[in-house]
Write a protein that holds these residues in place. Structure first.
Motif, PDB file in Angstrom:
ATOM      1  N   ALA A  77       0.847  -1.202   0.000  1.00 14.01           N
ATOM      2  CA  ALA A  77       0.000   0.000   0.000  1.00 14.01           C
ATOM      3  C   ALA A  77       0.876   1.243   0.000  1.00 14.01           C
ATOM      4  N   ILE A  78       1.452   1.539  -1.163  1.00 18.71           N
ATOM      5  CA  ILE A  78       2.392   2.663  -1.292  1.00 18.71           C
ATOM      6  C   ILE A  78       2.035   3.480  -2.535  1.00 18.71           C
ATOM      7  N   ALA A  79       0.734   3.659  -2.751  1.00 22.13           N
ATOM      8  CA  ALA A  79       0.244   4.246  -4.008  1.00 22.13           C
ATOM      9  C   ALA A  79       0.020   5.747  -3.937  1.00 22.13           C
ATOM     10  N   GLY A  80       0.735   6.449  -3.064  1.00 27.54           N
ATOM     11  CA  GLY A  80       0.667   7.898  -3.088  1.00 27.54           C
ATOM     12  C   GLY A  80       0.111   8.507  -1.824  1.00 27.54           C
ATOM     13  N   LEU A  81      -0.109   9.813  -1.869  1.00 30.44           N
ATOM     14  CA  LEU A  81      -0.544  10.578  -0.696  1.00 30.44           C
ATOM     15  C   LEU A  81      -2.054  10.493  -0.579  1.00 30.44           C
ATOM     16  N   ALA A  82      -2.515   9.390   0.017  1.00 30.36           N
ATOM     17  CA  ALA A  82      -3.945   9.136   0.158  1.00 30.36           C
ATOM     18  C   ALA A  82      -4.177   8.318   1.422  1.00 30.36           C
ATOM     19  N   VAL A  83      -5.350   8.456   1.995  1.00 33.77           N
ATOM     20  CA  VAL A  83      -5.711   7.711   3.207  1.00 33.77           C
ATOM     21  C   VAL A  83      -5.616   6.213   2.928  1.00 33.77           C
ATOM     22  N   GLY A  84      -5.004   5.500   3.861  1.00 31.79           N
ATOM     23  CA  GLY A  84      -4.840   4.065   3.731  1.00 31.79           C
ATOM     24  C   GLY A  84      -3.531   3.644   3.105  1.00 31.79           C
ATOM     25  N   GLN A  85      -2.811   4.581   2.515  1.00 26.70           N
ATOM     26  CA  GLN A  85      -1.507   4.280   1.939  1.00 26.70           C
ATOM     27  C   GLN A  85      -0.412   4.594   2.957  1.00 26.70           C
ATOM     28  N   GLN A  86       0.752   3.997   2.759  1.00 26.11           N
ATOM     29  CA  GLN A  86       1.869   4.266   3.651  1.00 26.11           C
ATOM     30  C   GLN A  86       2.390   5.678   3.422  1.00 26.11           C
ATOM     31  N   ALA A  87       2.842   6.308   4.495  1.00 28.36           N
ATOM     32  CA  ALA A  87       3.344   7.689   4.414  1.00 28.36           C
ATOM     33  C   ALA A  87       4.765   7.692   3.860  1.00 28.36           C
ATOM     34  N   ASP A  88       4.858   7.429   2.549  1.00 29.14           N
ATOM     35  CA  ASP A  88       6.121   7.491   1.807  1.00 29.14           C
ATOM     36  C   ASP A  88       6.106   8.802   1.026  1.00 29.14           C
ATOM     37  N   MET A  89       6.976   9.730   1.372  1.00 25.58           N
ATOM     38  CA  MET A  89       6.848  11.101   0.885  1.00 25.58           C
ATOM     39  C   MET A  89       8.219  11.700   0.608  1.00 25.58           C
ATOM     40  N   VAL A  90       8.251  12.607  -0.353  1.00 30.70           N
ATOM     41  CA  VAL A  90       9.473  13.324  -0.720  1.00 30.70           C
ATOM     42  C   VAL A  90       9.171  14.820  -0.723  1.00 30.70           C
ATOM     43  N   VAL A  91      10.064  15.600  -0.141  1.00 33.62           N
ATOM     44  CA  VAL A  91       9.942  17.056  -0.165  1.00 33.62           C
ATOM     45  C   VAL A  91      11.084  17.632  -0.988  1.00 33.62           C
ATOM     46  N   LEU A  92      10.739  18.446  -1.979  1.00 33.85           N
ATOM     47  CA  LEU A  92      11.755  19.144  -2.757  1.00 33.85           C
ATOM     48  C   LEU A  92      12.205  20.414  -2.033  1.00 33.85           C
ATOM     49  N   ASP A  93      13.420  20.823  -2.315  1.00 39.12           N
ATOM     50  CA  ASP A  93      13.991  22.020  -1.706  1.00 39.12           C
ATOM     51  C   ASP A  93      13.675  23.217  -2.599  1.00 39.12           C
ATOM     52  N   ALA A  94      12.714  24.040  -2.175  1.00 36.83           N
ATOM     53  CA  ALA A  94      12.307  25.188  -2.990  1.00 36.83           C
ATOM     54  C   ALA A  94      13.427  26.210  -3.148  1.00 36.83           C
ATOM     55  N   HIS A  95      14.484  26.111  -2.332  1.00 38.08           N
ATOM     56  CA  HIS A  95      15.595  27.047  -2.423  1.00 38.08           C
ATOM     57  C   HIS A  95      16.751  26.516  -3.281  1.00 38.08           C
ATOM     58  N   HIS A  96      16.632  25.277  -3.765  1.00 34.96           N
ATOM     59  CA  HIS A  96      17.645  24.749  -4.675  1.00 34.96           C
ATOM     60  C   HIS A  96      17.706  25.632  -5.909  1.00 34.96           C
ATOM     61  N   VAL A  97      18.896  25.845  -6.442  1.00 33.44           N
ATOM     62  CA  VAL A  97      19.054  26.796  -7.538  1.00 33.44           C
ATOM     63  C   VAL A  97      18.208  26.413  -8.753  1.00 33.44           C
ATOM     64  N   ALA A  98      17.960  25.125  -8.970  1.00 33.44           N
ATOM     65  CA  ALA A  98      17.155  24.712 -10.116  1.00 33.44           C
ATOM     66  C   ALA A  98      15.667  24.996  -9.917  1.00 33.44           C
ATOM     67  N   LEU A  99      15.251  25.212  -8.655  1.00 34.39           N
ATOM     68  CA  LEU A  99      13.836  25.392  -8.347  1.00 34.39           C
ATOM     69  C   LEU A  99      13.513  26.800  -7.849  1.00 34.39           C
ATOM     70  N   ARG A 100      14.508  27.520  -7.384  1.00 30.21           N
ATOM     71  CA  ARG A 100      14.287  28.768  -6.670  1.00 30.21           C
ATOM     72  C   ARG A 100      13.490  29.774  -7.495  1.00 30.21           C
ATOM     73  N   ASP A 101      12.455  30.339  -6.854  1.00 31.99           N
ATOM     74  CA  ASP A 101      11.601  31.390  -7.422  1.00 31.99           C
ATOM     75  C   ASP A 101      10.742  30.929  -8.596  1.00 31.99           C
ATOM     76  N   LEU A 102      10.677  29.611  -8.815  1.00 32.59           N
ATOM     77  CA  LEU A 102       9.774  29.105  -9.844  1.00 32.59           C
ATOM     78  C   LEU A 102       8.359  28.973  -9.283  1.00 32.59           C
ATOM     79  N   PRO A 103       7.336  29.008 -10.135  1.00 32.40           N
ATOM     80  CA  PRO A 103       5.986  28.677  -9.659  1.00 32.40           C
ATOM     81  C   PRO A 103       5.991  27.260  -9.100  1.00 32.40           C
ATOM     82  N   PRO A 104       5.282  26.989  -8.019  1.00 25.61           N
ATOM     83  CA  PRO A 104       5.336  25.657  -7.387  1.00 25.61           C
ATOM     84  C   PRO A 104       5.061  24.508  -8.338  1.00 25.61           C
TER      85      PRO A 104
END
Length: 468
Positions: A387-414
């Motif tokens: 049960a690892i099918a994403g961010l939904a009730v009943g699935q395992q809390a397997d999650m990744v957070v991106l770094d919004a301050h990384h130079v490749a992401l900084r100041d981009l629309p989310p």
């Protein structure tokens, strides 16, 4: 009812999160003591004391095909060994390396590999494990020795795992006897089923899944395949089944010479292929095979960087999707260990084949990175049997957070940050943190075992490389 401080420790708030139906704002995710998601609320207000993600929150990607020991072999075959190198010449070199693996070196290699995977956005692995016996082909005193080494590596790294012991009996279609350099792989069907019974308590204790991997049609005769699937089903009717299929054109030609049918065609007519199955590679199929395999409910296990490294060919993903097929990605031989790069290679291969752009975007998701991520998570979860099918009730809390301050992401629309992560951040990782079953395993881009696991890996690799 859980106390407030317990919920605070089992919660994460994100200004932007990729849920199964797309992007949502101000999302509060909560999970229980077992790491199972019990709440996903969009348009929320961050409760006091709850951690706030440093960037977009994504579902963890399952890695649906791994040969862990081959990570120590990466980069060591990039020279011409024959007048025309191929998968088959690469395999001969790989067998020489496999002959020197020990339980200790396998555990060290796998531990580092799983640390790498976690740092690169994978939160689960399907381990297609076929080195079973000692270096002469004799079973260890505990027949599960090498399987248990992999389970320990996953537990120590904090990686979710589906263990898939491999059934391997012949060296070619028609029951050709195994080669001497395949001795470490060989098991009878009854012996394989006994191994699965031996491993069941260990996997259950670790909340891992246990399945079976008939290596390929060339390595498992029809009677053995049928008996193994029946035996596995008797042990667990939901257990996943993975098989290498139609990876190479020579394999297709040999299968036709043996049976008069192509590999996927033969499998669909002679095995109970359904949603439990993962067809690994399935590179060389006819349109009828694409349609039939997709209708079966099986997952296509695509390993883009390995398939490119070995010169396998290109899977026709638009045709697969046209028939409603599910798919996931794996790092296979681990020439590359990066979930985003597998998605990038998959999309780029389709672009090269069709001379188009954004091929794998969908009607529901015009952003190709989001579309691929969601599909890879769904297909990977199915292939893993967990049960690892994403961010939904009943699935395992397997999650990744991106770094919004990384130079490749900084100041981009989310909504553009995921695209920048997949298509533009590979010099340095844009991953800030990662959770498996609600436990933070990567923080500020680094796993706690990074240094010690890396040192052990280097030592194991040095001891395993055969002298010239």
């Amino acid at each position: 009812m859980a106390r407030d401080h317990e919920l605070t420790g089992r919660s994460l708030f994100a200004a932007h999160a990729l849920l199964p139906n797309g992007w949502a704002r101000n999302v509060l995710v909560q999970w229980d003591g077992d790491g199972c998601i019990m709440g996903v609320a969009a348009d929320s207000v961050a409760p006091a004391g709850v951690p706030v993600a440093k960037g977009p929150l994504l579902p963890g990607v399952p890695n649906l095909h791994s040969h862990a020991f081959q990570r120590a072999f990466a980069g060591l075959t990039e020279y011409r060994a024959e007048s025309q190198d191929s998968f088959w010449s690469w395999r001969n070199l790989m067998y020489r390396f496999a002959a020197r693996i020990t339980p200790e070196s396998l555990e060290a290699i796998a531990t580092w590999l799983y640390v790498e995977m976690l740092e690169a956005g994978y939160t689960a692995v399907c381990e297609f494990h076929y080195v079973h016996h000692d270096q002469g082909g004799t079973p260890y005193a505990d027949d599960a020795t090498l399987s248990l080494a992999l389970l320990r590596a996953a537990r120590n790294a904090g990686m979710g795992i589906t263990l898939l012991p491999v059934l391997y009996q012949t060296s070619g279609f028609g029951g050709r006897p195994p080669r001497q350099d395949q001795a470490r792989f060989i098991r009878s069907t009854d012996n394989m089923l006994s191994l699965l019974e031996r491993l069941a308590p260990a996997t259950q204790a670790q909340k891992a899944a246990l399945g079976l991997a008939p290596h390929s049609l060339r390595a498992v005769p029809p009677d053995s395949l049928a008996a193994a699937v029946r035996g596995l089903t008797a042990l667990n009717p939901q257990a996943p089944i993975h098989i290498h299929i139609a990876e190479q054109t020579q394999e297709v030609e040999d299968c036709i010479a043996w049976s008069g049918q192509r590999p996927v065609q033969w499998l669909l007519q002679h095995a109970p292929v359904d949603a439990r199955w993962c067809l690994v590679h399935a590179t060389h199929m006819t349109p009828a095979e694409y349609a039939g395999a997709a209708r079966s409910g099986a997952v296509a296990g695509i390993c883009p960087t390995t398939e490119a490294n070995l010169g396998d060919g290109i899977f026709d993903m638009p045709l697969w999707l046209q028939h409603g097929g599910r798919w996931g990605v794996g790092s296979d031989s681990h020439a590359c260990v990066n979930a985003a790069e597998e998605l990038l290679m998959l999309e780029y291969s389709q672009r090269l084949q069709r001379r188009q752009r954004n091929v794998l975007a969908s009607t529901a998701q015009a952003e190709v990175a989001a579309a691929m991520t969601l599909q890879a998570v769904q297909g990977g979860a199915q292939a893993a049997g967990r049960a690892i099918a994403g961010l939904a009730v009943g699935q395992q809390a397997d999650m990744v957070v991106l770094d919004a301050h990384h130079v490749a992401l900084r100041d981009l629309p989310p909504h553009s940050m995921l695209s920048a992560h997949v298509f533009g951040s590979h010099r340095t990782s844009a991953i800030d943190s990662l959770w498996v079953a609600g436990v933070c395993r990567v923080s500020q881009g680094r796993h706690a075992l990074h240094e010690t696991a890396a040192q052990a890996f280097v030592a194991a690799r040095s001891a395993t490389i055969a002298p010239d």
